[in-house]
Design an enzyme around this catalytic site. Structure first.
Site, PDB file in Angstrom:
ATOM      1  CB  THR A   1      -0.938   0.029   1.217  1.00  0.00           C
ATOM      2  OG1 THR A   1      -0.161  -0.051   2.423  1.00  0.00           O
ATOM      3  CG2 THR A   1      -1.921  -1.138   1.162  1.00  0.00           C
ATOM      4  CG  ASP A   2       4.077   1.900   2.752  1.00  0.00           C
ATOM      5  OD1 ASP A   2       2.979   2.128   3.298  1.00  0.00           O
ATOM      6  OD2 ASP A   2       5.059   1.453   3.370  1.00  0.00           O
TER       7      ASP A   2
ATOM      8  CE  LYS B   1      -0.823   3.184   3.957  1.00  0.00           C
ATOM      9  NZ  LYS B   1       0.313   2.234   4.034  1.00  0.00           N
TER      10      LYS B   1
ATOM     11  CD  GLU C   1       0.996  31.486  -7.616  1.00  0.00           C
ATOM     12  OE1 GLU C   1       0.227  31.391  -6.634  1.00  0.00           O
ATOM     13  OE2 GLU C   1       2.240  31.556  -7.507  1.00  0.00           O
TER      14      GLU C   1
END
Length: 325
Positions: free
Chosen positions: A92-93, A165, A281
């Protein structure tokens, strides 16, 4: 007709072992894919599964050395008329980065689902089996095609562009931004929150043989020009700033980044926030900066690498690519 799915395994917690049902520490990438498919064989998933072990490691160690064979195997599976979808098991990392890279470089002709787990296979409350069963459900659905690469975690289906995550523990560790989830799934049901959005089924980019060096600079109180110079080396081809707020940074750091942009090193402003939408911007054009829009820094890095590898270095062209994500 029997649904045939190809499972490409890379390791991670979903294939991890703790040696105890209540241990906190564990070893990622301990169960091989053949072993894993034997374990899920009795779940009655309703699909014929074949597996290939690409790697069996902690996802913190995953990068181009794994991405290239994984990408090649996924392409081969998608080209196989006997294959109806692909599942990638992953830690998952860095799951969101691999999913996004595959989303950029694979066609959307068949379902591709990335799945992981937050608890190792021998832990109390192992979530990997349910997540995997959910991934099979999604990859077996023809309606999953045309949505790009999908991520299945915690009974939710996420688009690769949106998923990230957000927690180190617990099974509800992933969220989506700017779209939350694009579907809900259980082993017995699947509900989509809209029609497929990939009108062009071709891959957006070819995966290059090598990826140019793009650094991520994390902005913080006291982040200055000297900090920028220390982290930018002679091999650096692009910079992503994980800026404060809406991609902001201290003026001293900004002035050095403007110098680097003028030297031809693209600078992308992203946000260090979980939900960081960064619009252009007024000063961006004069500064030579690019706004990451909804991509977080790690995904902005991958997209910038793809663009640079393909010969795109003009800030306006890079901005168009980010706007298109």
């Amino acid at each position: 007709m029997t649904t045939r799915l190809t499972v490409l395994a890379t390791g991670g917690t979903i294939a991890g072992i703790a040696g105890s049902a209540i241990a906190q520490d564990y070893r990622a990438g301990e169960i091989g894919i053949e072993d894993y498919l034997e374990r899920v064989g009795g779940l009655g998933l309703g699909a014929e599964l074949s597996g290939t072990q690409i790697a069996n490691i902690d996802s913190a160690d995953i990068g181009p050395a794994v991405w290239h064979p994984l990408h090649a195997a996924a392409l081969a599976a998608l080209d196989d008329e006997g294959c109806h979808g692909v599942i990638v098991t992953h830690g998952t990392d860095t799951l969101e980065e691999t999913a996004f890279l595959l989303d950029l470089t694979l066609p959307a002709t068949k379902p591709v689902v990335v799945v992981g787990a937050m608890r190792p296979a021998d832990a109390v409350g192992y979530d990997g089996l349910r997540n995997f069963a959910n991934a099979v459900r999604v990859a077996s659905d023809p309606q999953a095609a045309g949505r790009g690469v999908l991520v299945v975690m915690g009974d939710r289906v996420f688009a690769a562009r949106d998923v990230h995550k957000v927690r180190t523990r617990g099974t509800e560790a992933f969220r989506g931004f700017p779209r939350e989830s694009v579907g809900l799934v259980t082993p017995a049901s699947l509900e989509w929150f809209g029609a497929p959005w990939r009108s062009d089924s071709a891959a957006a980019y070819a995966l290059p043989d090598s990826l140019p060096e793009v650094v991520i600079l994390y902005a913080y109180a006291g982040f200055d020009g000297a900090s920028v110079r220390r982290q930018v080396g002679p091999e650096t081809r692009g910079i992503v700033v994980a800026g404060v707020g809406e991609g902001n940074m201290a003026e001293d750091a900004r002035s050095v980044l403007v110098e680097l942009a003028a030297q031809g090193i693209p600078v992308v402003r992203a946000s260090r926030l979980d939900e960081g939408l960064v619009d252009r911007e007024p000063e961006d054009e004069a500064n030579g900066f690019v706004a990451a829009r909804a991509l977080n820094p790690q995904k902005a890095r991958i997209l910038l690498q793809m663009l640079l590898a393909g010969g795109t270095s003009d800030p306006a062209a890079i901005q168009r690519a980010f706007d298109g994500r």
